[in-house]
Design a protein around this motif. Structure first.
Motif, PDB file in Angstrom:
ATOM      1  N   HIS A 148      15.529  -1.465   6.339  1.00 43.35           N
ATOM      2  CA  HIS A 148      15.138  -1.948   7.656  1.00 43.35           C
ATOM      3  C   HIS A 148      16.019  -1.400   8.768  1.00 43.35           C
ATOM      4  N   ASN A 165       9.378   0.612   2.210  1.00 45.92           N
ATOM      5  CA  ASN A 165       8.824  -0.403   3.106  1.00 45.92           C
ATOM      6  C   ASN A 165       7.482   0.035   3.671  1.00 45.92           C
ATOM      7  N   ALA A 166       7.407   1.274   4.135  1.00 52.13           N
ATOM      8  CA  ALA A 166       6.161   1.778   4.716  1.00 52.13           C
ATOM      9  C   ALA A 166       5.061   1.871   3.666  1.00 52.13           C
ATOM     10  N   THR A 168       4.807   0.045   1.037  1.00 56.09           N
ATOM     11  CA  THR A 168       4.406  -1.330   0.724  1.00 56.09           C
ATOM     12  C   THR A 168       3.383  -1.836   1.739  1.00 56.09           C
ATOM     13  N   GLU A 169       3.639  -1.591   3.014  1.00 57.56           N
ATOM     14  CA  GLU A 169       2.708  -2.040   4.049  1.00 57.56           C
ATOM     15  C   GLU A 169       1.340  -1.392   3.881  1.00 57.56           C
ATOM     16  N   SER A 170       1.327  -0.111   3.578  1.00 54.30           N
ATOM     17  CA  SER A 170       0.047   0.580   3.389  1.00 54.30           C
ATOM     18  C   SER A 170      -0.685   0.045   2.166  1.00 54.30           C
ATOM     19  N   ARG A 172      -0.374  -2.799   0.734  1.00 60.44           N
ATOM     20  CA  ARG A 172      -0.793  -4.192   0.959  1.00 60.44           C
ATOM     21  C   ARG A 172      -2.183  -4.256   1.573  1.00 60.44           C
ATOM     22  N   THR A 173      -2.441  -3.435   2.576  1.00 60.39           N
ATOM     23  CA  THR A 173      -3.744  -3.460   3.231  1.00 60.39           C
ATOM     24  C   THR A 173      -4.807  -2.772   2.383  1.00 60.39           C
ATOM     25  N   ARG A 232       5.089 -12.366   1.551  1.00 62.45           N
ATOM     26  CA  ARG A 232       4.941 -10.917   1.735  1.00 62.45           C
ATOM     27  C   ARG A 232       6.271 -10.212   1.959  1.00 62.45           C
ATOM     28  N   ASP A 233       7.214 -10.830   2.675  1.00 62.02           N
ATOM     29  CA  ASP A 233       8.496 -10.191   2.978  1.00 62.02           C
ATOM     30  C   ASP A 233       9.633 -11.177   2.759  1.00 62.02           C
TER      31      ASP A 233
END
Length: 269
Positions: A148, A165-166, A168-170, A172-173, A232-233
């Motif tokens: 972070h 992290n990036a 994971t975000e992708s 997730r969606t 989620r986080d």
């Protein structure tokens, strides 16, 4: 009698022979899960598997180098044969890197990204067919508070965890419509063998950090809670959370703080 929350579920943990991964394997086993343990060090892996079995669940130790596609494919084949699916994938395997960006080698940086980023992608992609068979399946990616915020002398490692992290975000969606939840856990300083196995730029070695480390068992319990709640986080340790918040709201001020955390002229003897 209270039913264990992970009873009859299957959890796969990479990097399970020591540190956070080994503690996580025990934590999920204590919650009733059958555990697949993956790591390179076979002797330590077998020891970890015996700890899991002592908790009354099934353990499947699979020697695996997550940077090798053939090892990962075999890992998921053995998981499928033993359990017929997967409820939770814990992407925990990782290595560190210390030294200024100009001093680390390209080979070192590539190795860190191979383990921390490409292997995570490789294991996740191979596990998705098994995860899709189980309702409420989850992927948990273990990052770091340093994903972070970049700090001096840790730029290569920070970059790899920022990529986690990036990703994971992708992911997730991308998986939300299938009901697969993707969680991110970011530990701070943790008691483990991580520092001993970390790569160092030539002539550089980090002194002891004057902060209290979080026990690996406490990190594992936080991971278990995150999985049970679908959080989620999760950012761990008070200094870690303070760093993330300070970087979000007063990044210029935190730049000054970060500069004081390392002396770029100091080298190991």
């Amino acid at each position: 009698m209270k039913i264990p929350p992970f009873r009859e579920r299957t959890v796969l943990v990479t990097g399970a022979s020591s540190g956070i991964g080994r503690a996580a394997a025990r934590a999920f086993a204590a919650a009733g899960a059958n555990v697949v343990l993956a790591a390179r060090r076979e002797s330590a892996l077998q020891d970890a598997a015996r700890e899991v079995e002592a908790l009354g669940v099934r353990a499947l130790p699979v020697p695996c180098d997550v940077t090798r596609a053939e090892d990962v494919e075999r890992l998921l084949r053995e998981t499928d044969a033993a359990f017929g699916g997967l409820d939770l994938l814990v992407n925990n395997a990782g290595i560190g890197l210390y030294g200024p960006l100009e001093a680390i080698s390209e080979a070192q940086l590539r190795e860190v990204f191979e383990v921390n980023v490409f292997a995570l992608w490789r294991v996740t992609r191979a596990a998705l067919p098994l995860l899709r068979r189980r309702k409420g399946a989850q992927v948990m990616n273990v990052s770091s508070v340093l994903g972070h915020r970049g700090l001096p002398l840790l730029g290569g490692y920070c970059a790899s965890k920022a990529a986690v992290n990036a990703m994971t975000e992708s992911l997730r969606t991308e998986l939300a419509s299938e009901g697969i939840r993707v969680l991110l856990v970011s530990p701070g300083l943790t008691e483990s063998e991580f520092r001993e196995h970390r790569r160092n730029a030539e002539g550089w070695a980090q002194d002891a950090i004057p902060l209290r480390a979080m026990p690996a068992e406490a990190v594992a319990q936080a991971m278990l809670r995150a999985a049970l709640r679908g959080r989620r986080d999760t950012v761990l340790t008070l200094p870690g959370r303070a760093m993330v918040l300070a970087n979000r709201f007063v990044p210029g001020l935190f730049d000054l703080v970060a500069r004081r955390t390392a002396n770029p002229r100091k080298k190991s003897s």
